[in-house]
Enzyme design. Structure first.
Site, PDB file in Angstrom:
ATOM      1  CD  GLU A 131      -2.892   1.172   2.152  1.00 40.20           C
ATOM      2  OE1 GLU A 131      -4.120   1.602   2.188  1.00 40.20           O
ATOM      3  OE2 GLU A 131      -2.391   0.922   3.483  1.00 40.20           O
ATOM      4  CD  GLU A 145      -5.009  -1.853   5.658  1.00 38.40           C
ATOM      5  OE1 GLU A 145      -5.510  -1.173   4.574  1.00 38.40           O
ATOM      6  OE2 GLU A 145      -4.151  -1.535   6.281  1.00 38.40           O
ATOM      7  CG  ASN A 146      -0.955  -7.014   3.884  1.00 39.13           C
ATOM      8  OD1 ASN A 146      -1.010  -6.211   3.036  1.00 39.13           O
ATOM      9  ND2 ASN A 146      -0.112  -7.156   4.751  1.00 39.13           N
ATOM     10  CD  GLU A 160      -6.047   3.546   6.851  1.00 42.46           C
ATOM     11  OE1 GLU A 160      -6.193   3.349   7.837  1.00 42.46           O
ATOM     12  OE2 GLU A 160      -5.463   2.913   5.903  1.00 42.46           O
ATOM     13  CB  ALA A 220      -0.028  -2.405  11.781  1.00 42.37           C
ATOM     14  CG  HIS A 273      -6.424   0.873  12.683  1.00 44.39           C
ATOM     15  ND1 HIS A 273      -7.034   2.443  12.481  1.00 44.39           N
ATOM     16  CD2 HIS A 273      -5.856   0.839  11.470  1.00 44.39           C
ATOM     17  CE1 HIS A 273      -6.764   2.690  11.309  1.00 44.39           C
ATOM     18  NE2 HIS A 273      -6.081   1.773  10.622  1.00 44.39           N
ATOM     19  CD  GLU A 274      -3.699  -2.315  10.737  1.00 52.80           C
ATOM     20  OE1 GLU A 274      -4.056  -2.432   9.844  1.00 52.80           O
ATOM     21  OE2 GLU A 274      -3.194  -1.157  11.406  1.00 52.80           O
TER      22      GLU A 274
END
Length: 835
Positions: free
Chosen positions: A79, A221-222, A277, A219, A254-255
């Site tokens: 990303e 989030e894949n 986000e 971090a 969050h992820e």
């Protein structure tokens, strides 16, 4: 090659990852060949290695043995637009596809990707070397930027939550010692919480969370393979008094939130990045407070999110939350979108939206939005449409305009409003919150927001009102002549704006706080104090109005509110200015009188029940500031407490001063002692197993001595290129110059030793010490300014002199402005010190 068909293509990718032993050059390549061909892969590598900036290639030391083993790992970070440097693709978030991935790697390593591995086989290359081939299941339809892989020799712990196999991967030593257990314990419950809340099941059969020793992104989030910097995922025993659990809970949440907002439904393009986000940042606090119920959702959200971004979202030129596509010029601008506006303002706007809709309707709308656009893409208008559908289907919540018109006023305009209330007429007006002291802040900004106003009168909540124009009269807000008739706007900070009360209401609120502070919710007290100091700083009101609201503080037991007061009254860069200024003795008497109740409460816990602080999150974060201020103001019990704990450490070096107060205790332990205490800190600093943070705490503490000869010796030590690095040298000088006794000594030391310092450290040192003296100057400001100017004129090149003169002029202006404010503070304290 992929094709942008609506049904989505399938990518068949083979990653060739050659991990070479014995510190041989690292090789990485990729080919879309149907079969493995090492010669062609190596040719591809030579041609394209310079473009492959997307991989974390890292080595780390396993264990603390005398002969540690160096290990290597590879992890992807694609990303926003780096997938195109790894495999041929249309690297756009709206061009989703399914992926078939195989990874060729060294057999002693494990390969991870988005989906579960379905086969691991072996193959020999033409040189006879053995390689493993890990084949993964076909992925879900997803964007290129969340394709991912990790190759490592980590270990893992696992549990299953509603059919979702969750594995936490980390260095074998970390897994063995239980450092990943906390993350494992909270990950499944957060998944279940969000599934139940959103009423949409997580679509993958497995989720890997990997702790990477070195990961600049923090971090990622894949889908099915989330990656984290170690400090964002591992919980160490030494973290007991740091608030680390809460930080891990927030980051993990969050992820996980991204699995729905970003992975399942992705923004059409990067200009609406906040849909990913901002929404994930909103749900991170819901998830974190679910697994850590002792955290207060509204307190931590306003303190960490809203208050944080309000301080940034007030400058001319700050962009709007949603950006038009034509304004995004190039990759640098694209990367700059990953900022506090996208994350914190996006979360704050979402918080406001949920509040005026009610959480029930908001979640219902999100469920409709997620179901409609699952495995697809959306823009913010799509979100507004689904919220509007839910609003139109009920009668409880009535809005003054369409959802799109309301919300576009917050997402498509930069900044935010300040609302001004006139109690006599019941009129509320709005304008963009800008620095009135800044000549560039003109009245040409005519932004108008559609503002939801939650409010209470005399402690009773009132129906929500809307301000949909620049000014509007609300008859229900006209008050009587009674001093006990008061109004509070933006209750519990449900809206993204500041409030400017007229003097009549401010006086009544100040009186109320003195009589019964709990009549105003804690978050609203924080907001009230935060707003008045911000309004003072930006030229809306005078400092005296803000100070009136501090009279009640002897009855304030919330440490996060105390922190807001202290940050504004005793900011770190003002300490030395205040110390020898006429305001210091007045502030000392005024503040200590009010600080004693909360100070004694926490000092009692430190002495007799320190473990209780582990569950007090805001104490973990803010007790240091409270304690440091009490000691700086000369509270004898605080100085005694520092000496007690420092002496305990000296007697038993294995004793750990609680981290949350370690910096203050070490500083005042040295300050109240002699060379014996100083030498002990020096000895501890030089221990090889001290961490970087521990060393910095001690580096600062060594500057706290009140013995001139010790400080001079310390500065002499700083000249040694064997004892310290250049960074440490500049830090030592800055630490000493910030202390009362060290100001002149540090500056004379710099001027006397400039040829050596300049030769050894050059501009790196100069850039951090050039303005320290003038920023902390207490007297003879003009004389000092000329001294500095003469020194710089004789030591710097012409271009450097010009730049430095500008910086010094600015520092002088700041110093003069601070002194003007301090004069007003001193006058007010003189009149109110005995109240």
């Amino acid at each position: 090659a992929p094709t942008p068909f609506s049904k989505g293509p399938t990518f068949s990718l083979v990653f060739l990852l050659l991990l070479m032993y014995l510190k041989k050059p690292f090789l990485l390549s990729l080919t879309s060949l149907a079969r493995f061909n090492s010669k062609r892969a190596l040719a591809f590598l030579v041609a394209s290695l310079h473009t492959l900036t997307t991989f974390l290639y890292s080595s780390y030391i396993f264990g603390r043995q005398l002969d540690p083993k160096e290990n290597m790992l590879i992890a992807s970070q694609l990303e926003p637009t780096y997938a195109r440097t790894v495999y041929p693709c249309f690297d756009e978030p709206a061009m989703k596809a399914t992926f078939n991935i195989r990874i060729v790697h060294d057999p002693s390593y494990v390969a991870l990707s988005n989906m579960p591995a379905i086969d691991v086989s072996e193959i020999k290359d033409e040189n006879g070397s053995l390689w493993a081939i890990t084949t993964f299941n076909t992925s879900l339809k997803m964007s290129t930027y969340i394709t991912a892989f990790v190759i490592c020799d980590f270990d893992y712990v696992t549990r299953t939550e509603r059919g979702n196999e969750i594995r936490i991967w980390a260095r074998k030593e970390a897994v063995k010692n239980g450092y990943v257990d906390y993350a494992l314990n909270i990950t499944g419950p957060i998944f279940s919480y969000l599934e139940d809340l959103l009423n949409i099941s997580y679509p993958l059969p497995k989720t890997d969370l990997v702790a990477l020793p070195d990961f600049e992104a923090g971090a990622m989030e894949n889908w099915g393979l989330m990656t984290f910097k170690e400090t964002s995922l591992l919980y160490f025993p030494s973290d007991k008094f740091t608030g680390r659990k809460a930080v891990i809970a927030v980051i993990v949440s969050h992820e996980i939130g991204h699995q729905w907002f970003g992975n399942l439904v992705t923004m059409n393009w990067w200009n609406d990045l906040w849909l990913n986000e901002g929404l994930a940042s909103y749900f991170e606090y819901l998830g974190a407070t679910f697994v850590e119920p002792k955290l207060s959702l509204d307190k931590i959200f306003y303190d960490h999110v809203v208050q944080s971004v309000l301080r940034e979202d007030n400058e001319i030129g700050v962009r709007s939350l949603s950006v038009s596509e034509d304004k995004i010029k190039g990759s640098f601008f694209l990367i700059s979108l990953f900022d506090s506006i996208t994350y914190n303002k996006g979360a704050s706007i979402t918080w406001m939206l949920s509040n005026f809709l009610t959480e029930k309707l908001f979640i219902r709308a999100l469920n409709s939005y997620l179901k409609t656009f699952s495995f697809s893409n959306a823009n913010q208008d799509d979100l507004w449409t689904h919220i509007q559908m839910v609003v139109d289907a009920q009668d409880e919540v009535q809005l003054p305009a369409s959802v799109k018109k309301i919300m576009d006023s917050w997402t498509c305009q930069n900044g935010f409003p300040v609302l001004t209330l006139n109690l006599s007429t019941g009129t509320i007006s709005q304008e963009q919150f800008l620095n009135k002291k800044n000549e560039n802040s003109t009245d040409s900004y005519n932004n108008t927001w559609i503002v939801p106003i939650s409010w209470m009168r005399n402690g009773s909540s009132q129906p929500l009102l809307w301000l949909d124009k620049s000014s509007k009269m609300f008859p229900e807000m006209q008050v009587s002549e009674s001093e006990y008739d008061w109004i509070l706007l933006n209750v519990n900070v449900s809206g993204y704006y500041r409030v400017n009360y007229d003097q009549l209401n401010l006086k009544r609120l100040a009186l109320l706080l003195e009589i019964d502070p709990k009549a105003i919710p804690a978050v609203s007290r924080l907001q009230l104090i935060g707003d008045v100091f911000a309004l003072t700083e930006f030229g809306y009101i005078q400092i005296e109005s803000a100070l009136e609201l501090t009279k009640y503080l002897a009855r304030e037991d919330e440490i996060f509110i105390w922190n807001m007061v202290l940050v504004n009254l005793v900011p770190e860069n003002l300490e030395s200015t205040l110390k020898n200024y006429e305001v210091y003795p007045l502030l000392k008497k005024y503040l200590l009188k009010r600080m004693l109740p909360i100070y004694h409460y926490y000092a009692g816990l430190i002495r007799h029940n320190v473990d209780a602080l582990e569950d007090d999150y805001f104490a973990l974060v803010y007790l240091e500031k409270l304690l440091a201020t009490a000691c700086w103001l000369g509270l004898q019990d605080c100085l005694d407490l520092s000496s007690e704990l420092y002496a305990k450490w000296m007697d038993s070096p294995e004793y750990n001063i609680p981290y949350l107060i370690r910096r203050t205790i070490c500083c005042y332990g040295v300050a109240m002692g002699s060379d014996k205490e100083w030498n002990f800190a020096w000895e501890m600093y030089n221990q090889t197993n001290s961490t970087k943070e521990e060393k910095d705490i001690l580096l600062s503490a060594l500057s706290c001595s009140r013995e001139s000869w010790l400080l001079y010796r310390y500065l002499r030590y700083a000249l040694s290129d064997t004892l310290f690095s250049s960074n440490c040298t500049s830090n030592i000088i800055l630490y000493v110059v910030a202390k009362d006794i060290g100001q002149r000594m540090a500056w004379e030391f710099v001027t006397e030793n400039w040829p050596l310092l300049s030769k050894r450290y050059g501009k790196q040192l100069f850039s951090v010490v050039y303005s320290a003296p003038i920023k902390t100057a207490q007297t003879n400001l003009m004389y000092l300014f000329f001294q500095l100017q003469i020194f710089y004129n004789t030591t710097l090149e012409e271009d450097e002199r010009v730049a430095t003169t500008v910086l010094l002029e600015f520092a002088k202006f700041e110093n003069t402005e601070r002194r003007e404010i301090l004069t007003k503070v001193a006058d007010w304290l003189q009149k109110n010190i005995d109240d």
